[in-house]
Scaffold this motif. Sequence first.
Motif, PDB file in Angstrom:
ATOM      1  N   SER A 113      19.698  -9.612  29.361  1.00 12.49           N
ATOM      2  CA  SER A 113      19.931  -9.730  30.806  1.00 12.49           C
ATOM      3  C   SER A 113      20.530  -8.448  31.363  1.00 12.49           C
ATOM      4  O   SER A 113      20.153  -7.984  32.446  1.00 12.49           O
ATOM      5  CB  SER A 113      20.874 -10.906  31.091  1.00 12.49           C
ATOM      6  N   ILE A 129      15.866 -10.293  35.610  1.00 10.01           N
ATOM      7  CA  ILE A 129      16.406 -11.288  34.682  1.00 10.01           C
ATOM      8  C   ILE A 129      15.457 -12.478  34.590  1.00 10.01           C
ATOM      9  O   ILE A 129      15.174 -13.001  33.508  1.00 10.01           O
ATOM     10  CB  ILE A 129      17.814 -11.745  35.125  1.00 10.01           C
ATOM     11  N   GLN A 310      23.135 -16.498  35.979  1.00 13.66           N
ATOM     12  CA  GLN A 310      23.273 -15.358  35.077  1.00 13.66           C
ATOM     13  C   GLN A 310      23.665 -14.103  35.859  1.00 13.66           C
ATOM     14  O   GLN A 310      24.505 -13.322  35.420  1.00 13.66           O
ATOM     15  CB  GLN A 310      21.961 -15.147  34.314  1.00 13.66           C
ATOM     16  N   SER A 325      27.899 -12.160  29.686  1.00 16.98           N
ATOM     17  CA  SER A 325      26.508 -12.560  29.832  1.00 16.98           C
ATOM     18  C   SER A 325      26.048 -13.377  28.633  1.00 16.98           C
ATOM     19  O   SER A 325      25.385 -14.412  28.777  1.00 16.98           O
ATOM     20  CB  SER A 325      25.630 -11.318  29.987  1.00 16.98           C
TER      21      SER A 325
END
Length: 402
Positions: A113, A129, A310, A325
Amino acid sequence: MPLALLALAIGAFGIGTTEFVIMGLLPQVAGDFGVSIPTAGLLVTGYALGVVIGAPLMTVLGTKIPRKRMLMLLMGLFIVGNLLSAVAPSFSVMLIGRVVASLAHGAFFGIGSVVAAELVAPDKKAGAIAMMFTGLTVANVVGVPLGTLVGQSVGWRVTFAIVAGLGVIGLVGIAKLVPDLPKPEGVQLRHELAAFKNTQVLLAMAMTVLGFGGVFAAITYIAPMMTHVAGFADGSVTWLLVLFGLGMVGGNLIGGKFADRALMPMLYVSLGALAVVLALFTVTAHNKIAAAVTIALIGALGFATVPPLQKRVLDQAHGAPTLASAVNIGAFNLGNALSAWLGGIVIAAGLGYTAPNWVGAALAAAALVLAILSAALERRTGAHGTVVAGGLPSEQRTVAHH
């Protein structure tokens, strides 16, 4: 979108396939090893717990390693775990293989990510992402049904060998396509850990646990719900899961697109709608067509929350995003385990196979409350007074990152 995102998506496809395909192969695995279905279910539980533990562990181990190299090492671990599962002479060895493969899961998505977000312009980060997570969602549409079919036709060991092959393709793709991104200056483990002092990071992770947990409260028990309540044949469950996967693909792409424009409003809409749809599922589960539509909607709304959640963690842990993350990926799996357990409790209590839908609705509603609380706290503290990872004020974020 750069080609490097394709390599990350291929890795995500392999990981998504190995995570979920075991659910359709439990009877074959249990029969071959002479264990009960509940015992074989440890292959699912063990994987989920491995993700929760492996996400921070592998990320911490990789703090001194350039991100591209760490992604390659994680794919290597994934390949070894699946090959071990494919040739396992006993159930215990296969369980070890599952855990080994799972250790790569959280760190791959967490580091991936960060890498995906760095490959594109600031206004394209959530979309990047989402592009990587498309591999995970497509796995539920293509990889899991095909893997189940192969496993039932020629043996489950072949399925895991093929998944290991996908890992090899992902590894080569990362080696060839992902650039050697410079390691962020001054980022140390203590800076990464400092992100967890940030209330907004913790709130985002709690939203992840509750929001996506709402999805799995229902989907974990989709087979008995659809066969005993809706009246579908056993063989129809695979195609109902394909509908769920198609919903996931669409929701993921929509969530990525709109999260770059209005992140918190996207969370409000997706979490609120998810809570409503899960509650309605207690009614629509009694009708085949309505149930099928609802399952697709649950997949779409559930995964519409993934890119914004996220990205929310990446934004709030700015300057030290890698560990946060990865831990957030573990939070998705923690939500899966928690909701499946709660769903089992209400079924065991005699409340029926649709009762987990109420559990899911409550979890999604709780996540919505946390999202509203998070935004309120952010407005109250103000953008320029927020303390972020490493104790740096927000106006120094850019300096910390570069």
